[in-house]
Write a protein that holds these residues in place. Structure first.
Motif, PDB file in Angstrom:
ATOM      1  N   LEU A   1      41.491  31.209  44.092  1.00  0.00           N
ATOM      2  CA  LEU A   1      40.887  32.527  44.315  1.00  0.00           C
ATOM      3  C   LEU A   1      40.004  32.517  45.557  1.00  0.00           C
ATOM      4  O   LEU A   1      40.079  33.423  46.393  1.00  0.00           O
ATOM      5  N   ILE A   2      39.167  31.496  45.691  1.00  0.00           N
ATOM      6  CA  ILE A   2      38.252  31.425  46.824  1.00  0.00           C
ATOM      7  C   ILE A   2      39.021  31.295  48.133  1.00  0.00           C
ATOM      8  O   ILE A   2      38.722  31.984  49.120  1.00  0.00           O
ATOM      9  N   ARG A   3      40.018  30.426  48.162  1.00  0.00           N
ATOM     10  CA  ARG A   3      40.805  30.244  49.393  1.00  0.00           C
ATOM     11  C   ARG A   3      41.488  31.541  49.805  1.00  0.00           C
ATOM     12  O   ARG A   3      41.462  31.927  50.982  1.00  0.00           O
ATOM     13  N   GLU A   4      42.115  32.215  48.855  1.00  0.00           N
ATOM     14  CA  GLU A   4      42.842  33.436  49.177  1.00  0.00           C
ATOM     15  C   GLU A   4      41.884  34.539  49.613  1.00  0.00           C
ATOM     16  O   GLU A   4      42.163  35.277  50.569  1.00  0.00           O
ATOM     17  N   ALA A   5      40.746  34.659  48.923  1.00  0.00           N
ATOM     18  CA  ALA A   5      39.781  35.696  49.278  1.00  0.00           C
ATOM     19  C   ALA A   5      39.229  35.473  50.684  1.00  0.00           C
ATOM     20  O   ALA A   5      39.118  36.408  51.479  1.00  0.00           O
ATOM     21  N   LEU A   6      38.889  34.226  51.011  1.00  0.00           N
ATOM     22  CA  LEU A   6      38.366  33.934  52.341  1.00  0.00           C
ATOM     23  C   LEU A   6      39.450  34.097  53.405  1.00  0.00           C
ATOM     24  O   LEU A   6      39.168  34.544  54.525  1.00  0.00           O
ATOM     25  N   ALA A   7      40.692  33.732  53.072  1.00  0.00           N
ATOM     26  CA  ALA A   7      41.786  33.920  54.023  1.00  0.00           C
ATOM     27  C   ALA A   7      41.992  35.398  54.321  1.00  0.00           C
ATOM     28  O   ALA A   7      42.202  35.795  55.475  1.00  0.00           O
ATOM     29  N   ASN A   8      41.903  36.247  53.296  1.00  0.00           N
ATOM     30  CA  ASN A   8      42.016  37.689  53.516  1.00  0.00           C
ATOM     31  C   ASN A   8      40.876  38.202  54.389  1.00  0.00           C
ATOM     32  O   ASN A   8      41.076  39.073  55.242  1.00  0.00           O
ATOM     33  N   THR A   9      39.676  37.664  54.156  1.00  0.00           N
ATOM     34  CA  THR A   9      38.534  38.083  54.959  1.00  0.00           C
ATOM     35  C   THR A   9      38.751  37.748  56.431  1.00  0.00           C
ATOM     36  O   THR A   9      38.478  38.556  57.326  1.00  0.00           O
ATOM     37  N   VAL A  10      39.268  36.542  56.697  1.00  0.00           N
ATOM     38  CA  VAL A  10      39.493  36.116  58.075  1.00  0.00           C
ATOM     39  C   VAL A  10      40.612  36.924  58.734  1.00  0.00           C
ATOM     40  O   VAL A  10      40.494  37.357  59.885  1.00  0.00           O
TER      41      VAL A  10
END
Length: 278
Positions: free
Chosen positions: A179-188
């Motif tokens: 979840l954290i990886r995907e959320a941060l990837a979307n943010t970037v």
């Protein structure tokens, strides 16, 4: 010449002055000595505290190093068993099935039945080996380290982490990291955010994960954020699937000055790995 009857008081006065001077000098010496002693005592206490802090820090570092080495070794053993023993068992199962087919074609009923029993035993051994490997790999899960790795963002995005979860079962740990990886990837990839906050909370009945950025509701890129909200991109859909698989709830969308991904996972049905097993 001083009269003899006046000499005694003068001598007494002089003697008193001398005694007073000596007492004053001695008092100053005692004060200086006491000050020096207090200074030395304070320095010794400070040195003792510093030494104790260093010993404590060193002991903690050694404990962390031992723990990480143990977890890495467990993971390595699990991987070796899976790759080597699993391969041999798979080959034995295939050979047994092939031999059973040949025996059946030749009409060798007893041999075919014996090979079938051997195949069942091998399948049970494979299932048992897989369960053991998964348990061993899960014991090698260090939640805090996994979260630290998941929040490493190779960009200018600054990520602030508040982790209130000291430990979690392996399925929950893997879900949180994904979840954290995907959320941060979307943010970037889909915003101009410069800051993101990752917050993990440990409540009595559930775990909570929140990822909030400051990229704005639309982030200056028309439609992209809304497309994720309404069409649910594959990354966010994967987050939902992972959270729902653990009977949790998940939500994402505009919040405050940016975009938020929120998940809650119930603790019912999970057993925390004990410290002794770590």
């Amino acid at each position: 010449m001083v009269p003899s009857h006046a000499a005694a008081p003068v001598c007494a006065l002089v003697l008193l002055c001398i005694i007073t001077f000596m007492l004053g000098t001695g008092r100053r010496g005692l004060v200086n000595l006491a000050g020096a002693w207090r200074h030395a005592y304070d320095e010794r206490r400070a040195t003792t505290r510093d030494l104790a802090a260093r010993l404590s820090s060193s002991a903690e570092e050694r404990s962390i190093a031992v723990r990480m080495a143990t977890l890495n070794e467990r993971t390595r053993i699990a991987r070796d068993i899976h790759d080597n023993v699993g391969h041999l068992l798979t080959r034995a199962i295939m050979q047994t099935e092939a031999s059973k087919v040949v025996a059946q074609a030749r009409g060798e009923t007893d041999a075919a039945q014996a090979l079938s029993d051997i195949g069942i035993t091998l399948q049970e051994a494979m299932s048992m080996m897989r369960r053991s490997v998964h348990d061993l790999a899960d014991d090698g899960t260090d939640f805090v380290t996994m979260i630290e790795d998941a929040t490493q963002c190779p960009s200018t995005l600054k990520v602030q982490v508040t982790n209130g979860i000291a430990n979690a079962p392996a399925p929950v740990a893997r879900c949180c990291c994904a979840l954290i990886r995907e959320a941060l990837a979307n943010t970037v990839h889909h915003s101009h955010a410069s800051h993101a906050e990752v917050t993990l909370r440990d409540f009595p009945a559930f775990w909570q994960i929140v990822v909030q950025d400051d990229g704005g509701n639309d982030s200056g890129m028309p439609g992209e954020r809304r497309s994720y909200e309404h069409k649910r991109g594959m990354g966010l859909a994967d987050i939902e699937d992972r959270v729902h698989a653990l009977n949790g709830t998940c939500a994402f969308g505009p919040h405050g000055s940016g975009w938020r991904v929120f998940a809650s996972i119930p603790k019912a049905g999970f057993t925390l790995p004990s410290a002794s097993r770590a």
